[in-house]
Design a protein around this motif. Structure first.
Motif, PDB file in Angstrom:
ATOM      1  N   LEU A  49       0.821  -1.207   0.000  1.00  0.00           N
ATOM      2  CA  LEU A  49       0.000   0.000   0.000  1.00  0.00           C
ATOM      3  C   LEU A  49       0.861   1.265   0.000  1.00  0.00           C
ATOM      4  CD1 LEU A  49      -3.051   0.654   0.212  1.00  0.00           C
ATOM      5  CD2 LEU A  49      -2.699   0.966   2.644  1.00  0.00           C
TER       6      LEU A  49
ATOM      7  N   PHE B   7      -5.039   9.074  -0.414  1.00  0.00           N
ATOM      8  CA  PHE B   7      -4.261   7.934   0.051  1.00  0.00           C
ATOM      9  C   PHE B   7      -4.808   7.409   1.378  1.00  0.00           C
ATOM     10  CE2 PHE B   7      -0.925   6.162   2.696  1.00  0.00           C
ATOM     11  CZ  PHE B   7      -0.524   5.106   1.898  1.00  0.00           C
TER      12      PHE B   7
ATOM     13  N   ALA C 241      -7.771   5.351   0.724  1.00  0.00           N
ATOM     14  CA  ALA C 241      -7.392   4.023   0.228  1.00  0.00           C
ATOM     15  C   ALA C 241      -6.878   3.154   1.371  1.00  0.00           C
ATOM     16  CB  ALA C 241      -6.324   4.157  -0.863  1.00  0.00           C
TER      17      ALA C 241
ATOM     18  N   ALA D   6      -8.317  -0.340   2.678  1.00  0.00           N
ATOM     19  CA  ALA D   6      -7.435  -1.504   2.590  1.00  0.00           C
ATOM     20  C   ALA D   6      -7.219  -2.158   3.942  1.00  0.00           C
ATOM     21  CB  ALA D   6      -6.093  -1.082   1.998  1.00  0.00           C
TER      22      ALA D   6
ATOM     23  N   ALA E  35      -1.539  -2.947 -12.522  1.00  0.00           N
ATOM     24  CA  ALA E  35      -0.818  -2.647 -11.280  1.00  0.00           C
ATOM     25  C   ALA E  35       0.664  -3.006 -11.403  1.00  0.00           C
ATOM     26  CB  ALA E  35      -1.447  -3.402 -10.114  1.00  0.00           C
TER      27      ALA E  35
ATOM     28  N   ILE F  26      -1.138   8.031  -8.678  1.00  0.00           N
ATOM     29  CA  ILE F  26      -0.856   6.913  -7.767  1.00  0.00           C
ATOM     30  C   ILE F  26      -1.956   6.782  -6.717  1.00  0.00           C
ATOM     31  CG2 ILE F  26       0.657   6.215  -5.874  1.00  0.00           C
ATOM     32  CD1 ILE F  26       2.992   6.853  -7.556  1.00  0.00           C
TER      33      ILE F  26
ATOM     34  N   ILE G 168      -4.288   3.417  -6.439  1.00  0.00           N
ATOM     35  CA  ILE G 168      -4.365   2.584  -5.227  1.00  0.00           C
ATOM     36  C   ILE G 168      -5.819   2.475  -4.775  1.00  0.00           C
ATOM     37  CG2 ILE G 168      -3.722   2.443  -2.783  1.00  0.00           C
ATOM     38  CD1 ILE G 168      -1.064   3.802  -3.524  1.00  0.00           C
TER      39      ILE G 168
ATOM     40  N   VAL H 228      -7.866  -1.079  -4.644  1.00  0.00           N
ATOM     41  CA  VAL H 228      -8.309  -1.560  -3.336  1.00  0.00           C
ATOM     42  C   VAL H 228      -9.827  -1.759  -3.304  1.00  0.00           C
ATOM     43  CG1 VAL H 228      -8.569  -0.783  -0.939  1.00  0.00           C
ATOM     44  CG2 VAL H 228      -6.345  -0.678  -2.021  1.00  0.00           C
TER      45      VAL H 228
ATOM     46  N   TYR I 194      -8.140   8.551 -12.162  1.00  0.00           N
ATOM     47  CA  TYR I 194      -6.781   8.025 -12.347  1.00  0.00           C
ATOM     48  C   TYR I 194      -6.323   8.285 -13.781  1.00  0.00           C
ATOM     49  CZ  TYR I 194      -3.515   4.541 -14.051  1.00  0.00           C
ATOM     50  OH  TYR I 194      -2.484   3.932 -14.700  1.00  0.00           O
TER      51      TYR I 194
END
Lengths: 358, 523
Positions: free
Chosen positions: A59, A340, A343, A347, B59, B106, B110, B114, B131
């Motif tokens: 990650l 982030f 995410a 996750a 990925a 990025i 992600i 996910v 993205y």
């Protein structure tokens, strides 16, 4: 300080701190994951802990990498002089770091996506390549940091017009800084894994991660002071600043380390009650340490004994820096951190990263 | 002096590998987006599985793209540190904005990976679109930087002063005296520019060289190149996806794979058709206008001549001649007996003062060197590339024609359109074999056509501007590292080995991800 120089300097500092936060987790968690994967060859019960340790890394790694790229652009864009000097004199350390990055990042992706698709022993070998290659990155880049703290290769180059390709590793500051860095990342990565294992009530992963974190932290209790005293001998400006205007930062770091020793010791004995605190404490200590190391140099970019070369001597005056663009970029950095974090939430807490790649 | 060729090959290897990953990075989101859209409309899990499979490849690909991007970036500042001056001036704004693009790219990738399959399709499509938007924005910015090296916008008549056959590159946004003094310092000292850049305090002493940090964005060459490059990358990535699924269809005979190929082939045909004859035409026009030596190399024009077809396509006038190298030599002669010293005097540059300021030793007699001789020597160096560039350019055109034709035939064979589908079916039979084999062969032809055309096109773009790194301004020898052992056999062997091992290993991993199921958990 000129506004363009100041924003470049501040942006560079922010990027380095962000980079260090993420790489501390990824390098340490990577080593632990490789070790657990290796254990799983003889006892498959270690496979799930190995995957859980690896989750952090997968990650955080690309995000840590992007901050590395940001550092490079800040350096070349805002500080072209020192970038040119570094690439010319420190060619070998930088090349070593680049080669390590080139091995490390695909090895991570390969480790994740070939898990279960190739034989376990081959997979474990790829994991070791992934883990070990990561430690060659600071082996190169910490040499650059050592050079701006107590020039060795650069000093030789400026005096004689030439320097050995390996001169940067002859610096005593480098070796203590590198040791301090390696122990910090191994300990931090392990504590980060332990923290999420405590959240998941995963006792097996927690125990092994806590043992790693605490064991290495004990080594750090020697490596930290060793680096501190190396600075007193080779970089008096930084040493004096750490003990002067930056003393509160040093104090905060030491308090965090003391708290981490307590939390780590409890975790080492298998007590998960404070385990979740291990990651924030370890990361806080890392941030404070990097802030001391970089911010502690004050107005100087390069420290040479009792003297320093000011930041402005390396700055970009070849064009008017578009400050508006710089502010927009910083705004987007914040937005990226929010995305982030979202995410990471999905996750790690909502467990959207499965234990097996799909 | 450092031997440049192995370093150029090393950089080219890194750039080409990066190009592979960029193509997938830009092309796969289109394919994945189409699958997610069909999943949301029809609720068929097979489309979701296809999207997941391509996302896993994306990925691994992204990781490889990031490291080869790092290689290219470090390659610039490490092996070619003279480019630091460009990064600190003309490329500053694009590269600074690229940070936004890269970090957001990025972050959203992600988030997409996910959450895929665990949230509503609309959410996944929205995150994928964000993205992709930042990935394309990144492509825009990097192309703007690369284009500045093809046509150094903002330097106005600077290059034309030494090479009279060149055009002016936009408005004058530079301090001509300082820029020319830096160039003269590099020529007179024979030292790479980075040795000038590395002295503490030098930037403050030289002062402002570029007045407008945004000038790289104003270039018409950049606008066209952005469309041309990004569309080319999308076409390659998409054609790879089509070929992969067509291969599965051929090998398994399962109809669901054909259901994937069908919409992807339609999208590919549209994009390829826009790219090959339309956008490529505009690209050719700007090359003809701003890179006359490159255009002459592409057309094999040793002598100025009329070619009605090329004249019509490139200039909109069948009678307009293609400028040839004879004309370039003649233009150099027009400089007469003017010398480097005369040019310095004209711009009020005191060469001795420049040498003192930059702490460089200038070779004796530099001031007496005739500008016409420098000009003709460089034209001769460019002309030496003619056989390679001419062959590469026309091979590229041939592959592009094959590729676009195959994509159109495949699309109209699978998607019914009156008349066109009948023609396509008749043409498809030329390929031979049964329907499954035909689908695969057409898809493979479209991919090969797109990929080879792009590889050759990039070769023409980069090598065609030689002998300069920055067209008309800087040679590779002026931006190369002064570190001698960078070109040593040992270092180069190590560097090539790492680049090849990492990329071959990465490509193998992508293949495993795309083709193998999980084994471990079933044991």
């Amino acid at each position: 300080m000129d506004a363009g120089v100041l924003i470049g300097w501040a942006g560079l500092g922010l990027s380095v701190i962000m980079h260090v936060i993420f790489v501390s987790v990824t390098l340490g968690a990577g080593l632990l994951a490789a070790y657990l994967r290796w254990l799983s060859l003889s006892d498959p019960a270690w496979e799930v802990p190995a995957r859980r340790a690896f989750k952090f890394l997968i990650l955080a790694e690309l995000f840590s990498g992007v901050w590395g790229t940001i550092i490079t652009v800040f350096l070349a864009g805002f500080f072209p002089t020192i970038t040119a000097l570094a690439t010319n004199v420190l060619f070998t350390p930088i090349a070593v770091a680049i080669a390590a990055i080139m091995v490390r990042i695909p090895a991570i992706a390969i480790s994740w996506y070939t898990w279960g698709r190739i034989s376990p022993s081959r997979h474990a070998a790829v994991m070791w390549i992934m883990a070990i290659s990561g430690f060659f990155i600071p082996f190169g880049f910490r040499a650059v940091f050592a050079e701006i703290t107590a020039p060795h290769a650069v000093a030789s180059y400026l005096a004689a017009g030439t320097a050995s390709p390996f001169a940067a590793w002859g610096s005593p500051v480098f070796w203590t800084l590198y040791l301090h860095t390696v122990l910090a990342v191994v300990s931090t990565g392990a504590f980060a894994v332990a923290a999420i294992a405590a959240y998941d009530r995963d006792e097996k992963t927690f125990k092994v991660a806590a043992k790693w974190g605490f064991g290495v932290l004990l080594g750090q209790l020697a490596a930290g002071p060793l680096y501190y005293f190396t600075l007193s001998a080779y970089s008096p400006i930084l040493f004096n600043n750490i003990n002067g205007p930056y003393l509160p930062v040093l104090a905060m770091k030491l308090v965090a380390v003391a708290a981490l020793v307590y939390v780590g010791f409890k975790a080492f004995r298998g007590d998960m009650s404070l385990g979740r605190l291990a990651a924030p404490l370890a990361l806080f200590a890392v941030v404070m340490g990097e802030f001391l190391n970089d911010g502690g140099r004050g107005e100087y970019f390069v420290l040479i004994g009792e003297q320093g070369v000011p930041v402005a001597a390396f700055a970009n005056f070849y064009m008017p820096i578009p400050l508006g663009a710089a502010y927009v970029i910083v705004g987007f950095f914040v937005l990226a951190l929010i995305v982030f974090a979202l995410a990471a939430y999905y996750a790690l807490y909502k467990r959207f990263i499965s234990e097996v790649p799909e | 002096m450092t031997n440049l060729h192995p370093l150029l090959y090393l950089s080219a290897l890194g750039v080409y590998f990066h190009g592979v990953y960029v193509s997938i990075t830009l092309g796969f989101p289109v394919a994945i987006g189409i699958m997610l859209y069909l999943w949301s409309r029809r609720g068929d899990q097979f489309y979701l599985s296809a999207a997941k499979k391509m996302s896993a490849v994306l990925a691994v690909n992204f990781a490889l793209g990031a490291i080869t991007g790092t290689l290219v970036e470090f390659g610039l500042v490490q092996v070619w540190p003279g480019t630091i001056f460009a990064i600190a001036t003309f490329a500053f704004a694009p590269l600074a904005l690229e940070l936004i693009a890269f970090i957001m790219e990025i972050a959203f990738l992600i988030l997409f990976l996910v959450t895929l399959g665990r949230v509503k399709p609309a959410f996944s499509i929205a995150v994928l679109a964000l993205y992709a938007a930042f990935a394309y924005f990144s492509g825009v910015l990097i192309t703007a930087v690369n284009t500045w090296m093809q046509a150094p916008w903002g330097t106005g008549p600077v290059a034309k002063a030494l090479y009279p056959f060149l055009p002016e590159f936009g408005p004058l946004a530079v301090d001509v005296q300082k820029l020319v003094a830096l160039k003269m310092a590099a020529v007179a000292s024979g030292q790479p520019v980075s040795l000038v850049l590395q002295s503490p305090g030098i930037s403050e002493k030289i002062g402002v060289v570029l007045n407008d940090p945004w000038v790289a964005f104003y270039s018409p060459y950049a606008v066209v190149s952005i469309f041309h490059n990004i569309l080319a990358a999308i076409v390659i990535g998409l054609s790879l996806a089509v070929a992969g699924w067509a291969y599965r269809y051929w090998k398994t005979g399962r109809e669901e794979y054909l259901r994937i190929v069908k919409p992807l082939a339609a999208a590919l045909a549209v994009l390829f058709f826009v790219q090959a004859p339309i956008v490529a035409h505009f690209q050719g026009e700007v090359v003809a206008k701003y890179n006359p030596t490159k255009f002459a190399l592409m057309e094999g024009a040793k002598e100025t001549h009329v070619n009605p077809l090329v004249g019509l396509v490139a200039f909109g006038d069948p009678n307009k001649p293609i400028p040839g190298f004879d004309g370039f030599y003649a233009a150099c002669d027009a400089l007469g007996n003017a010398t480097v010293g005369d040019l310095a005097k004209q711009l009020n540059i005191d060469l001795a003062q420049v040498a003192g300021l930059l702490k460089l030793q200038f070779a004796p007699g530099v001031a007496e060197v005739k500008l016409a001789d420098v000009c003709k020597a460089d034209v001769a160096k460019a002309e030496a590339y003619m056989p390679l560039i001419f062959a590469a350019y026309y091979s590229k055109v041939a592959f592009a024609i094959v590729g676009v034709a195959a994509a159109l035939v495949l699309a109209f064979t699978l998607n019914r359109v009156p008349v066109l589908s009948s023609v396509a079916s008749a043409l498809a039979k030329v390929v031979g074999g049964d329907e499954k084999r035909r689908v695969f062969l057409l898809a493979a032809l479209a991919f090969v056509g797109a990929a080879v055309a792009s590889v050759l096109g990039w070769y023409v773009r980069e090598v065609g501007r030689k002998p300069w790194t920055v067209y008309g301004l800087l040679y590779p020898s002026e931006v190369v590292t002064p570190v001698d052992y960078a070109a040593s056999p040992g270092f180069l062997a190590f560097a090539f080995l790492v680049v090849l091992a990492v990329n071959i290993g990465g490509l193998l991993a992508m293949y495993i991800v795309a083709t193998r199921g999980l084994k471990f958990w079933r044991r």
